[in-house]
Write an enzyme that holds these catalytic residues in place. Sequence first.
Site, mmCIF file in Angstrom:
data_model
loop_
_atom_site.group_PDB
_atom_site.id
_atom_site.type_symbol
_atom_site.label_atom_id
_atom_site.label_comp_id
_atom_site.label_asym_id
_atom_site.label_seq_id
_atom_site.Cartn_x
_atom_site.Cartn_y
_atom_site.Cartn_z
ATOM 1 N N GLU A 94 0.781 -1.195 -0.079
ATOM 2 C CA GLU A 94 0.123 -0.051 0.117
ATOM 3 C C GLU A 94 0.566 1.463 -0.016
ATOM 4 O O GLU A 94 0.831 1.996 1.054
ATOM 5 C CB GLU A 94 -1.085 0.078 1.130
ATOM 6 C CG GLU A 94 -1.772 -1.359 1.325
ATOM 7 C CD GLU A 94 -2.697 -1.077 2.401
ATOM 8 O OE1 GLU A 94 -2.896 -0.201 3.205
ATOM 9 O OE2 GLU A 94 -3.852 -1.763 2.471
ATOM 10 N N GLU A 102 -5.413 -8.489 1.298
ATOM 11 C CA GLU A 102 -6.101 -8.195 2.604
ATOM 12 C C GLU A 102 -7.453 -7.951 2.483
ATOM 13 O O GLU A 102 -7.835 -7.367 1.277
ATOM 14 C CB GLU A 102 -5.307 -7.178 3.149
ATOM 15 C CG GLU A 102 -4.089 -7.023 3.824
ATOM 16 C CD GLU A 102 -3.485 -5.898 4.172
ATOM 17 O OE1 GLU A 102 -4.040 -5.043 4.729
ATOM 18 O OE2 GLU A 102 -2.140 -5.674 4.309
HETATM 19 C C1 BGC Z 1 -2.880 -2.436 6.095
HETATM 20 C C2 BGC Z 1 -3.012 -3.070 7.400
HETATM 21 C C3 BGC Z 1 -3.871 -2.768 8.397
HETATM 22 C C4 BGC Z 1 -5.260 -2.529 7.645
HETATM 23 C C5 BGC Z 1 -6.657 -2.260 8.526
HETATM 24 C C6 BGC Z 1 -4.145 -2.070 5.460
HETATM 25 O O1 BGC Z 1 -4.159 -0.681 5.152
HETATM 26 O O2 BGC Z 1 -2.127 -3.100 5.188
HETATM 27 O O3 BGC Z 1 -1.639 -3.101 7.969
HETATM 28 O O4 BGC Z 1 -3.835 -3.064 9.826
HETATM 29 O O5 BGC Z 1 -5.418 -1.883 6.402
HETATM 30 O O6 BGC Z 1 -6.406 -0.948 8.590
#
Ligand code: BGC
Length: 504
Positions: free
Chosen positions: A201, A404
């Site tokens: 990101e 993610e």
């Molecule tokens: C990030 C994580 C973060 C998650 C929730 C993502 O932007 O890669 O490190 O914990 O979002 O905020």
Amino acid sequence: MLVKQNVSAYIYSPIRFDKTQKCCDWDEKPHGGNDLMTKKFPDTFLWGCATSAYQIEGAPFADGKGASIWDRFVNTPGLVNNGDTGHIACDHYNRFREDVALMKQLGMQAYRFSLSWARILPNGIGEVNPLGVKFYSDLIDECLRNDIEPIVTLYHWDMPAALDDLGGWLNRDCANWFAEYAEVVFKAYDGRVKKWATLNEPWVVTDGGYLHGALAPGHRNKYEAPIASHNIMRAHGAAVKVYRRVGKHEIGLVVNIEPKYPASDKAEDLAATKRAHAYMNEQYLHPAMLGHYPAEMTDIFDDAWPVWPQEDYDLICQKIDFLGVNYYTRSVTRYEPYANSDVTEVVGGVAFHKAPSWPLRATRVIQRGATYTETGWEVFEQGLFDTLNWVKNTYGDIPLYITENGAAFFDPPRANAGRVRDPLRTDYLQRHLTAISNAIAAGVNVKGYMVWSFMDNLEWSLGFSKRFGIVHVDFETLERTPKDSARYYSKVIATNGEVLSEPL
Ligand code: BGC
């Protein structure tokens, strides 16, 4: 019945997406009813979970590790909720074998984690720390012993402090620093690691770290942000070039995509939506995949947006093997004049925190009647379907991984007799996995899914106040307890997605 999906036009279509207007059948049948939900995922689909080094490891100075910008940030009073730090976090550094065993028990096929650059090179460049190299080597071996594929991210926001002293991502040399670090870890692990990501990101690194200051290193500077953005992408390109020389497998880039839907068809809202989309979604993918920036960058940053030399674009735009997409929510966007401070808006008795509209001149509109997570993010799975199609239509048919996806909802600090009931998180997963299955059926090449996160952890400047894990962590005892969502996800994995449509 195959529902009508609004695929690629969402950025510009003047459709009001709120709960008074039906945008897709999922609104009516959130848990099932769509034929596509019975479709299995491809046999080779990779199911796993994700974490990042600073959020879980603890042991910030163990075995010769150098300081990172997060070690500094958390030690600056007032920057992190409740004064929380990653000094212990989940103590994964000492408990990684137990954590990998739990992953195995849940059926995980892949574990996406990041390396702490300062564990490997305490000063960021120069001397290599053998004990740091050994830690990740042991972790990789432990994964492989348990038939879990390690997926390694080089940079998840924790630059060595020694390099920040030299300007961090503002220093053009950062591309060489990152390439040096990349070469060390590729040579150490490429025999065993077959999927690498350069950055996690880049948008968050620069928006949080250099424009709005909510994340390390905490700068708020319109002139710095474009430089940091550009340099971090140069570092990405430099690392991919090194990989082509010394690596044998696959390397990609992980970006967070948040689709932007205009709040109305007014010209000023449409323009604001285009700016927000260019800023968050295209600013990194355009140069990496197409070799140029979106036109809106000068409109957003004005005189702070530099003219870059062609050689920089040539460096950034390297062929990569896959894209990692992190998806959490969408934004319904409208025009808002400059406001250079955080905004809190109360809707339906709930306070929503919104980033300053500076310099974007755009803000998001809270959707009455929608479900919001504890981080104030709307649950909107259609956005994931739209995102995956948009990426394919804009950047070509590159393999995609969801690197993610997940949600923070309230869970108690202690498990109750070994159980944590988290129906909202399970519902979130079910909705988003359904969206992915629909995207695959619509022809998008999605090859895997990594839930965020394996376990509750330090949510950056929000400290331990937000729990994203499917495994609960009691931060007093550090005991791990799989939540109900972990049990659900485990069944999804075991059936390769067949239980998706089961009632919760
Ligand atoms: C990030 C994580 C973060 C998650 C929730 C993502 O932007 O890669 O490190 O914990 O979002 O905020």
